[in-house]
Motif scaffolding. Sequence first.
Motif, PDB file in Angstrom:
ATOM      1  N   LEU A  60      69.106  41.602  39.474  1.00  0.00           N
ATOM      2  CA  LEU A  60      68.629  40.904  38.280  1.00  0.00           C
ATOM      3  C   LEU A  60      67.780  39.690  38.643  1.00  0.00           C
ATOM      4  CD1 LEU A  60      71.888  41.160  36.145  1.00  0.00           C
ATOM      5  CD2 LEU A  60      69.722  42.343  35.726  1.00  0.00           C
ATOM      6  N   ILE A  61      68.161  38.975  39.694  1.00  0.00           N
ATOM      7  CA  ILE A  61      67.363  37.830  40.145  1.00  0.00           C
ATOM      8  C   ILE A  61      66.014  38.314  40.677  1.00  0.00           C
ATOM      9  CG2 ILE A  61      67.173  36.051  41.937  1.00  0.00           C
ATOM     10  CD1 ILE A  61      68.965  35.162  39.696  1.00  0.00           C
ATOM     11  N   GLU A  62      66.029  39.393  41.443  1.00  0.00           N
ATOM     12  CA  GLU A  62      64.782  39.908  42.011  1.00  0.00           C
ATOM     13  C   GLU A  62      63.819  40.343  40.905  1.00  0.00           C
ATOM     14  OE1 GLU A  62      63.843  42.683  45.772  1.00  0.00           O
ATOM     15  OE2 GLU A  62      64.695  43.770  44.077  1.00  0.00           O
ATOM     16  N   GLN A  63      64.342  40.985  39.869  1.00  0.00           N
ATOM     17  CA  GLN A  63      63.488  41.401  38.758  1.00  0.00           C
ATOM     18  C   GLN A  63      62.794  40.201  38.125  1.00  0.00           C
ATOM     19  OE1 GLN A  63      65.894  43.661  36.004  1.00  0.00           O
ATOM     20  NE2 GLN A  63      66.384  45.242  37.517  1.00  0.00           N
ATOM     21  N   ARG A  64      63.533  39.113  38.002  1.00  0.00           N
ATOM     22  CA  ARG A  64      62.955  37.903  37.391  1.00  0.00           C
ATOM     23  C   ARG A  64      61.909  37.281  38.320  1.00  0.00           C
ATOM     24  NH1 ARG A  64      65.065  35.479  32.862  1.00  0.00           N
ATOM     25  NH2 ARG A  64      63.575  33.917  32.115  1.00  0.00           N
ATOM     26  N   LEU A  65      62.189  37.270  39.621  1.00  0.00           N
ATOM     27  CA  LEU A  65      61.221  36.724  40.574  1.00  0.00           C
ATOM     28  C   LEU A  65      59.955  37.563  40.592  1.00  0.00           C
ATOM     29  CD1 LEU A  65      63.574  35.773  43.560  1.00  0.00           C
ATOM     30  CD2 LEU A  65      62.679  34.278  41.770  1.00  0.00           C
ATOM     31  N   ASP A  66      60.107  38.880  40.511  1.00  0.00           N
ATOM     32  CA  ASP A  66      58.939  39.756  40.472  1.00  0.00           C
ATOM     33  C   ASP A  66      58.121  39.505  39.206  1.00  0.00           C
ATOM     34  OD1 ASP A  66      59.646  40.899  42.872  1.00  0.00           O
ATOM     35  OD2 ASP A  66      60.557  42.693  41.979  1.00  0.00           O
ATOM     36  N   LEU A  67      58.807  39.289  38.092  1.00  0.00           N
ATOM     37  CA  LEU A  67      58.128  39.050  36.825  1.00  0.00           C
ATOM     38  C   LEU A  67      57.206  37.839  36.917  1.00  0.00           C
ATOM     39  CD1 LEU A  67      57.816  39.679  33.769  1.00  0.00           C
ATOM     40  CD2 LEU A  67      59.781  38.160  33.386  1.00  0.00           C
ATOM     41  N   TYR A  68      57.703  36.780  37.577  1.00  0.00           N
ATOM     42  CA  TYR A  68      56.917  35.546  37.678  1.00  0.00           C
ATOM     43  C   TYR A  68      56.146  35.438  38.997  1.00  0.00           C
ATOM     44  CZ  TYR A  68      59.410  33.949  33.541  1.00  0.00           C
ATOM     45  OH  TYR A  68      59.913  33.829  32.270  1.00  0.00           O
ATOM     46  N   LYS A  69      56.176  36.531  39.781  1.00  0.00           N
ATOM     47  CA  LYS A  69      55.466  36.568  41.073  1.00  0.00           C
ATOM     48  C   LYS A  69      55.893  35.399  41.965  1.00  0.00           C
ATOM     49  CE  LYS A  69      51.420  39.098  39.389  1.00  0.00           C
ATOM     50  NZ  LYS A  69      52.050  39.503  38.113  1.00  0.00           N
ATOM     51  N   LEU A  70      57.191  35.219  42.054  1.00  0.00           N
ATOM     52  CA  LEU A  70      57.768  34.169  42.897  1.00  0.00           C
ATOM     53  C   LEU A  70      58.376  34.800  44.137  1.00  0.00           C
ATOM     54  CD1 LEU A  70      59.597  32.146  40.101  1.00  0.00           C
ATOM     55  CD2 LEU A  70      57.538  31.427  41.312  1.00  0.00           C
ATOM     56  N   CYS A 360      67.266  27.115  51.954  1.00  0.00           N
ATOM     57  CA  CYS A 360      66.838  26.002  51.104  1.00  0.00           C
ATOM     58  C   CYS A 360      65.332  25.760  51.201  1.00  0.00           C
ATOM     59  CB  CYS A 360      67.575  24.729  51.496  1.00  0.00           C
ATOM     60  SG  CYS A 360      67.239  24.193  53.196  1.00  0.00           S
ATOM     61  N   ILE A 361      64.644  26.478  52.084  1.00  0.00           N
ATOM     62  CA  ILE A 361      63.201  26.287  52.269  1.00  0.00           C
ATOM     63  C   ILE A 361      62.448  27.121  51.245  1.00  0.00           C
ATOM     64  CG2 ILE A 361      61.286  26.396  53.895  1.00  0.00           C
ATOM     65  CD1 ILE A 361      63.500  24.443  54.673  1.00  0.00           C
ATOM     66  N   CYS A 362      61.829  26.459  50.274  1.00  0.00           N
ATOM     67  CA  CYS A 362      61.098  27.155  49.207  1.00  0.00           C
ATOM     68  C   CYS A 362      59.781  27.692  49.742  1.00  0.00           C
ATOM     69  CB  CYS A 362      60.861  26.196  48.045  1.00  0.00           C
ATOM     70  SG  CYS A 362      59.947  26.937  46.677  1.00  0.00           S
ATOM     71  N   ILE A 363      59.542  28.978  49.529  1.00  0.00           N
ATOM     72  CA  ILE A 363      58.294  29.612  49.945  1.00  0.00           C
ATOM     73  C   ILE A 363      57.315  29.691  48.772  1.00  0.00           C
ATOM     74  CG2 ILE A 363      57.278  31.766  50.781  1.00  0.00           C
ATOM     75  CD1 ILE A 363      59.797  32.245  52.389  1.00  0.00           C
ATOM     76  N   ALA A 364      57.839  29.864  47.567  1.00  0.00           N
ATOM     77  CA  ALA A 364      56.990  30.008  46.386  1.00  0.00           C
ATOM     78  C   ALA A 364      56.138  28.762  46.170  1.00  0.00           C
ATOM     79  CB  ALA A 364      57.859  30.277  45.162  1.00  0.00           C
ATOM     80  N   GLU A 365      54.930  28.955  45.661  1.00  0.00           N
ATOM     81  CA  GLU A 365      54.022  27.838  45.435  1.00  0.00           C
ATOM     82  C   GLU A 365      54.487  26.946  44.288  1.00  0.00           C
ATOM     83  OE1 GLU A 365      50.040  29.185  44.933  1.00  0.00           O
ATOM     84  OE2 GLU A 365      49.923  30.120  46.918  1.00  0.00           O
ATOM     85  N   ASN A 366      54.997  27.546  43.236  1.00  0.00           N
ATOM     86  CA  ASN A 366      55.469  26.780  42.079  1.00  0.00           C
ATOM     87  C   ASN A 366      56.948  26.456  42.289  1.00  0.00           C
ATOM     88  OD1 ASN A 366      56.357  25.820  39.570  1.00  0.00           O
ATOM     89  ND2 ASN A 366      54.870  27.076  38.457  1.00  0.00           N
ATOM     90  N   ARG A 367      57.217  25.298  42.881  1.00  0.00           N
ATOM     91  CA  ARG A 367      58.591  24.955  43.248  1.00  0.00           C
ATOM     92  C   ARG A 367      59.489  24.789  42.017  1.00  0.00           C
ATOM     93  NH1 ARG A 367      61.033  22.969  47.844  1.00  0.00           N
ATOM     94  NH2 ARG A 367      62.989  21.876  47.470  1.00  0.00           N
ATOM     95  N   ALA A 375      65.034  30.986  43.354  1.00  0.00           N
ATOM     96  CA  ALA A 375      64.280  31.585  44.459  1.00  0.00           C
ATOM     97  C   ALA A 375      64.635  30.961  45.796  1.00  0.00           C
ATOM     98  CB  ALA A 375      62.775  31.449  44.213  1.00  0.00           C
ATOM     99  N   PHE A 376      65.441  29.911  45.785  1.00  0.00           N
ATOM    100  CA  PHE A 376      65.922  29.288  47.012  1.00  0.00           C
ATOM    101  C   PHE A 376      67.192  28.518  46.682  1.00  0.00           C
ATOM    102  CE2 PHE A 376      63.158  26.292  44.906  1.00  0.00           C
ATOM    103  CZ  PHE A 376      63.774  25.048  45.065  1.00  0.00           C
ATOM    104  N   TYR A 377      67.938  28.163  47.719  1.00  0.00           N
ATOM    105  CA  TYR A 377      69.188  27.412  47.521  1.00  0.00           C
ATOM    106  C   TYR A 377      68.836  25.938  47.339  1.00  0.00           C
ATOM    107  CZ  TYR A 377      73.930  25.667  48.405  1.00  0.00           C
ATOM    108  OH  TYR A 377      75.145  25.052  48.301  1.00  0.00           O
TER     109      TYR A 377
END
Length: 541
Positions: A60-70, A360-367, A375-377
Motif C-alpha cells: 500500500l505504501i509503494e502504491q502511494r509512492l508510485d502515484l506521486y513518483k516518489l 533515514c536518507i531521503c532520496i526523493a526530491e520533494n522531501r 518514503a524514508f524513516y
Amino acid sequence: MQARGAGVLRNAADVNGMKRPVLIFSLLLGCALNSFPAASSLSPYESVAVMNPQNEIDRLIEQRLDLYKLEPARICSDGVFVRRAYLDVIGTLPTGAEARDFILSPNKNKRAVLIDRLLEREEFADYWAMKWCDVLRVKSEFPINLWPNGAQAYHHWIRTAIKENQPYDQFVREMLTSNGSNFRVPAVNFYRAMASKEPDIIAASVALSFMGARTEKWSSVARDNMAAFFSQVNFKPTREWKEEIVSRNYEAAYTNALAFAVFPDGTSRSLPPDLDPRVAFADWLTAPQNPWFTRNIVNRVWYWLLGRGLINEPDDIRPDNRPSHPRLLTHLSQELIRSRYNLKHLYRIILNSQTYQLSCICIAENREMAAENFAFYPLRRLEAEVLIDALNLISGSKDRYSSEIPEPFTFVPEDLRTINIYDGSISSPFLDMFGRPPRDTGLASERNNNYTASQRLHLLNSSHIQRKLESSPNFKNLASYRGEQPAEVVKAVYLMILSRFPTKEEETHVARYTLSRSMSLENTIDLAWALINTAEFLNRH
C-alpha cells in the motif's frame, strides 16, 4: 570553540594547520542538526538493498509512492536497524556486544528474530508503560491528584497489562467500567487522573484517550450526550489518607435515570436503571464494528513507531482531518480486530515491514511529500527519559530521582532506569530541559522533542555530562586495549554509542586526532564526548 574545557582543549597542537579540538569537532561532531550525509553516496545508515514489498503495508505504501513518483529510501543498514529496533521497541540502546553480534550475524532472518526477542524483553513493558502513562496522565500531584500510592498502583497495573499482552479492548474496558478503591483497584485511577471530576471533563478525557478525538471541536449537543454516560460516576473518600472509592451513584441512577443514550456516532439505545451507562458506552466503544476505537489505537501505534500518524496529529481524529493512507489505516484496523486486539501483533507486522526498515536518507526530491508518504524513516530526537538512560548505559553511571512535593516524600531506587519512573511529578532539571511531558492533559504535544540551545550547551559543556564521562567505569575498562590495540578501542566506543563500526574515514580522523598514539583514557573520553554530541546519537534514525 571551548566546548569541554578539559579533555579536548588540553592538547591544542596543530595538525595540518588545524588545532586538534577543531579537527575532531569538525570531522566527528559536524553540524548538530544536519550531520547526515547527502544521498549521493552510500552512507553508514544505508544498505545496498532497495524496497521490496514484504507485506500489505509495503504494497500500500509503494502504491502511494508510485502515484506521486516518489523514490523510497534504501533499506537501512544492520547497524542502524539494531539501534532503531532497540530504541523503538524497548526504549534502550543495545550494548556494544549486542550491536556487534547482530551486525556480524549471518542469519538472513535476523531482523525478524530480533523483533520477536525484543517484544518479549522486560524493558518492552517498561517502555510502553511509560508511553501509556503519558496518555493516561499518571502523576501524583497537581492538576492530577493520584497521590503516590495511586500513581504507583496505576503504573503497576498498566505495566502488567502490557507485559501480559492483555487484549487492548479488555484493557480499555477495565478502565471504563471498574469500581472500587483507587489504591486497591488500580484501573479506577483512570477516573481520578483528570483535572476535574465533572462529567464533561471525564467525557473529554475518554474521547481523547480512546477515540483520539478532542470534544471541544464537537457540537454542544454531542458533548452533552457524551457527558451523560459519565454523569453517575461517584467519588467517595474513606478514612485512609487520600483513598477514594470510585463507583456508580445508584441513587442518581434511579432518581435521574437516562431513558436512552446517544453515542458519538449518532446511534442510540435504551438504558434501563440497572445498567451502568459506562458499561453501555464501553460496549459501544469496543465493538469491532466501531471504527473509531480501532482506528485510534492503530494510528497512535503507527505514530509511535514512525513519527507521524496516518491521521496527523495522532489525537485529533475528526471528519475533516482525513487520513493520508485510508486503505492502510483500514487494513491495520482489520488486522488488529482479526488478532483479537493483540497489540504485539500490530507492532510485529509494522516492525517487519520494509516501510519501517527504510533508511533515514531521503532520496526523493520533494522531501516534504516524501515525509508525508513515509518514503524514508524520520529523524526524531530521543525522548528525555531514553536519552538520559542511554547516557547512563554508555557511561555506567546513574541519576538519582526524588520528589519533595507529593506527600509523603518519594525516593526512587538508584538502580531504577528513568523510563521506569511511574510518577510524572518526579522529574529533574535534565528531564525538564529535554521536554519530558508534565502529563497534565494526555495530549501528544505535551512532550517536546524540539532542540534548544540550552540542551546543546548542556551536552557540550555541563559538569553533569562531564562527570559521567570522566568517571565512567566502562571507558576505564577499555584500558586493556590501550597501546597495543587502539583501533579496537575506537570500534568499541562506536559500537557502545552509535551501535555500528566506524567507517575507514572515521578511523582516519581519530588516528589524526590522536597522532596515531595509543588510545589513552583521555582520548577515549574525548571521542565519546564528540560522538554523544552528534545528530546520529541524539536522534532515532
